[in-house]
Design a protein around this motif. Structure first.
Motif, PDB file in Angstrom:
ATOM      1  N   GLY A 161     -78.146  97.263  13.144  1.00  0.00           N
ATOM      2  CA  GLY A 161     -77.646  96.292  14.109  1.00  0.00           C
ATOM      3  C   GLY A 161     -78.382  94.977  14.034  1.00  0.00           C
ATOM      4  O   GLY A 161     -77.765  93.911  14.126  1.00  0.00           O
ATOM      5  N   ASP A 162     -79.711  95.060  13.846  1.00  0.00           N
ATOM      6  CA  ASP A 162     -80.475  93.814  13.745  1.00  0.00           C
ATOM      7  C   ASP A 162     -81.253  93.717  12.445  1.00  0.00           C
ATOM      8  O   ASP A 162     -81.659  92.648  12.041  1.00  0.00           O
ATOM      9  CB  ASP A 162     -81.413  93.650  14.947  1.00  0.00           C
ATOM     10  N   GLY A 163     -81.469  94.858  11.802  1.00  0.00           N
ATOM     11  CA  GLY A 163     -82.144  94.858  10.516  1.00  0.00           C
ATOM     12  C   GLY A 163     -83.631  94.674  10.576  1.00  0.00           C
ATOM     13  O   GLY A 163     -84.318  94.859   9.585  1.00  0.00           O
ATOM     14  N   SER A 164     -84.152  94.317  11.738  1.00  0.00           N
ATOM     15  CA  SER A 164     -85.587  94.079  11.831  1.00  0.00           C
ATOM     16  C   SER A 164     -86.339  95.303  12.324  1.00  0.00           C
ATOM     17  O   SER A 164     -87.560  95.339  12.250  1.00  0.00           O
ATOM     18  CB  SER A 164     -85.860  92.905  12.772  1.00  0.00           C
ATOM     19  N   SER A 165     -85.617  96.260  12.834  1.00  0.00           N
ATOM     20  CA  SER A 165     -86.265  97.464  13.346  1.00  0.00           C
ATOM     21  C   SER A 165     -86.365  98.469  12.213  1.00  0.00           C
ATOM     22  O   SER A 165     -85.362  99.064  11.810  1.00  0.00           O
ATOM     23  CB  SER A 165     -85.448  98.041  14.503  1.00  0.00           C
ATOM     24  N   THR A 166     -87.562  98.635  11.713  1.00  0.00           N
ATOM     25  CA  THR A 166     -87.786  99.558  10.605  1.00  0.00           C
ATOM     26  C   THR A 166     -88.929 100.505  10.921  1.00  0.00           C
ATOM     27  O   THR A 166     -89.781 100.226  11.762  1.00  0.00           O
ATOM     28  CB  THR A 166     -88.115  98.815   9.297  1.00  0.00           C
ATOM     29  N   TYR A 167     -88.905 101.623  10.214  1.00  0.00           N
ATOM     30  CA  TYR A 167     -89.969 102.628  10.312  1.00  0.00           C
ATOM     31  C   TYR A 167     -90.342 103.015   8.891  1.00  0.00           C
ATOM     32  O   TYR A 167     -89.461 103.134   8.031  1.00  0.00           O
ATOM     33  CB  TYR A 167     -89.471 103.857  11.071  1.00  0.00           C
ATOM     34  N   TYR A 168     -91.623 103.211   8.655  1.00  0.00           N
ATOM     35  CA  TYR A 168     -92.103 103.725   7.382  1.00  0.00           C
ATOM     36  C   TYR A 168     -93.090 104.851   7.651  1.00  0.00           C
ATOM     37  O   TYR A 168     -93.917 104.756   8.565  1.00  0.00           O
ATOM     38  CB  TYR A 168     -92.791 102.632   6.560  1.00  0.00           C
ATOM     39  N   SER A 169     -93.011 105.873   6.839  1.00  0.00           N
ATOM     40  CA  SER A 169     -93.999 106.929   6.923  1.00  0.00           C
ATOM     41  C   SER A 169     -95.348 106.387   6.483  1.00  0.00           C
ATOM     42  O   SER A 169     -95.428 105.363   5.794  1.00  0.00           O
ATOM     43  CB  SER A 169     -93.589 108.103   6.037  1.00  0.00           C
ATOM     44  N   ALA A 170     -96.385 107.087   6.846  1.00  0.00           N
ATOM     45  CA  ALA A 170     -97.731 106.657   6.455  1.00  0.00           C
ATOM     46  C   ALA A 170     -97.850 106.588   4.937  1.00  0.00           C
ATOM     47  O   ALA A 170     -98.506 105.698   4.387  1.00  0.00           O
ATOM     48  CB  ALA A 170     -98.768 107.604   7.039  1.00  0.00           C
ATOM     49  N   SER A 171     -97.202 107.521   4.257  1.00  0.00           N
ATOM     50  CA  SER A 171     -97.302 107.557   2.797  1.00  0.00           C
ATOM     51  C   SER A 171     -96.514 106.433   2.133  1.00  0.00           C
ATOM     52  O   SER A 171     -96.816 106.035   1.015  1.00  0.00           O
ATOM     53  CB  SER A 171     -96.817 108.909   2.271  1.00  0.00           C
ATOM     54  N   GLY A 172     -95.507 105.928   2.830  1.00  0.00           N
ATOM     55  CA  GLY A 172     -94.667 104.898   2.233  1.00  0.00           C
ATOM     56  C   GLY A 172     -95.005 103.487   2.640  1.00  0.00           C
ATOM     57  O   GLY A 172     -94.600 102.524   1.968  1.00  0.00           O
ATOM     58  N   LYS A 173     -95.727 103.330   3.712  1.00  0.00           N
ATOM     59  CA  LYS A 173     -96.042 102.003   4.238  1.00  0.00           C
ATOM     60  C   LYS A 173     -96.814 101.187   3.206  1.00  0.00           C
ATOM     61  O   LYS A 173     -97.793 101.666   2.631  1.00  0.00           O
ATOM     62  CB  LYS A 173     -96.838 102.126   5.532  1.00  0.00           C
ATOM     63  N   GLY A 174     -96.349  99.982   2.957  1.00  0.00           N
ATOM     64  CA  GLY A 174     -96.994  99.110   1.990  1.00  0.00           C
ATOM     65  C   GLY A 174     -96.516  99.302   0.564  1.00  0.00           C
ATOM     66  O   GLY A 174     -96.803  98.467  -0.304  1.00  0.00           O
ATOM     67  N   ARG A 175     -95.801 100.390   0.295  1.00  0.00           N
ATOM     68  CA  ARG A 175     -95.302 100.642  -1.065  1.00  0.00           C
ATOM     69  C   ARG A 175     -93.781 100.695  -1.126  1.00  0.00           C
ATOM     70  O   ARG A 175     -93.183 100.391  -2.157  1.00  0.00           O
ATOM     71  CB  ARG A 175     -95.871 101.961  -1.600  1.00  0.00           C
ATOM     72  N   PHE A 176     -93.143 101.131  -0.037  1.00  0.00           N
ATOM     73  CA  PHE A 176     -91.691 101.287  -0.011  1.00  0.00           C
ATOM     74  C   PHE A 176     -91.084 100.223   0.910  1.00  0.00           C
ATOM     75  O   PHE A 176     -91.683  99.830   1.911  1.00  0.00           O
ATOM     76  CB  PHE A 176     -91.302 102.670   0.508  1.00  0.00           C
ATOM     77  N   THR A 177     -89.884  99.774   0.558  1.00  0.00           N
ATOM     78  CA  THR A 177     -89.182  98.787   1.371  1.00  0.00           C
ATOM     79  C   THR A 177     -87.731  99.197   1.518  1.00  0.00           C
ATOM     80  O   THR A 177     -87.025  99.369   0.525  1.00  0.00           O
ATOM     81  CB  THR A 177     -89.247  97.387   0.729  1.00  0.00           C
ATOM     82  N   ILE A 178     -87.297  99.352   2.766  1.00  0.00           N
ATOM     83  CA  ILE A 178     -85.908  99.681   3.039  1.00  0.00           C
ATOM     84  C   ILE A 178     -85.150  98.396   3.347  1.00  0.00           C
ATOM     85  O   ILE A 178     -85.683  97.483   3.992  1.00  0.00           O
ATOM     86  CB  ILE A 178     -85.784 100.691   4.204  1.00  0.00           C
ATOM     87  N   SER A 179     -83.919  98.329   2.852  1.00  0.00           N
ATOM     88  CA  SER A 179     -83.076  97.174   3.134  1.00  0.00           C
ATOM     89  C   SER A 179     -81.634  97.646   3.260  1.00  0.00           C
ATOM     90  O   SER A 179     -81.313  98.777   2.885  1.00  0.00           O
ATOM     91  CB  SER A 179     -83.203  96.131   2.029  1.00  0.00           C
TER      92      SER A 179
END
Length: 127
Positions: free
Chosen positions: A54-72
């Motif tokens: 709906g807004d695209g700014s609300s994202t969640y990343y797992s601890a293992s993925g944060k800083g390495r993975f990007t959802i779009s």
């Protein structure tokens, strides 16, 4: 009813990158919570990343993925992507795209809160 088809998986060496795509058909992804989960052999399915389209700014990343993975996502193309960078051997798993609630994403994205799933795409990272 929405159908989800993942693509982009493959085999890479540690430190490499992959870009996963999820194409939706039959219904829209707009205004829904979209997620990427993964499941390694012998392990439970876990959320890697979510995005509220709906807004695209609300994202969640797992601890293992944060800083390495990007959802779009691209609402016009009805697609969700997951960029995987700096891959590690422990990232080896089947990656699934899923559609969940309308209008919000849960703080803790559990598999049971997502109603529609793709068939998955294999990601293999060799060290």
């Amino acid at each position: 009813q929405v159908q989800l088809v993942e693509s982009g998986g493959g085999s890479v060496q540690a430190g490499g990158s992959l870009r996963l795509s999820c194409a939706a058909s039959g219904d829209t992804i707009k205004w829904y919570c979209m997620a990427w989960f993964r499941q390694a052999p012998g392990k439970q399915r876990e959320a890697v990343a979510t995005v509220y389209t709906g807004d695209g700014s609300s994202t969640y990343y797992s601890a293992s993925g944060k800083g390495r993975f990007t959802i779009s996502h691209d609402n016009a193309k009805n697609m969700v992507n997951l960029q995987l960078d700096s891959l590690k051997s422990e990232d080896t798993a089947i990656y699934y795209c899923a559609r969940g609630f309308q209008y919000y994403c849960p703080v803790t994205p559990l598999p049971g809160t997502f109603q529609y799933w793709g068939q998955g795409t294999q990601v293999t990272v060799s060290s």
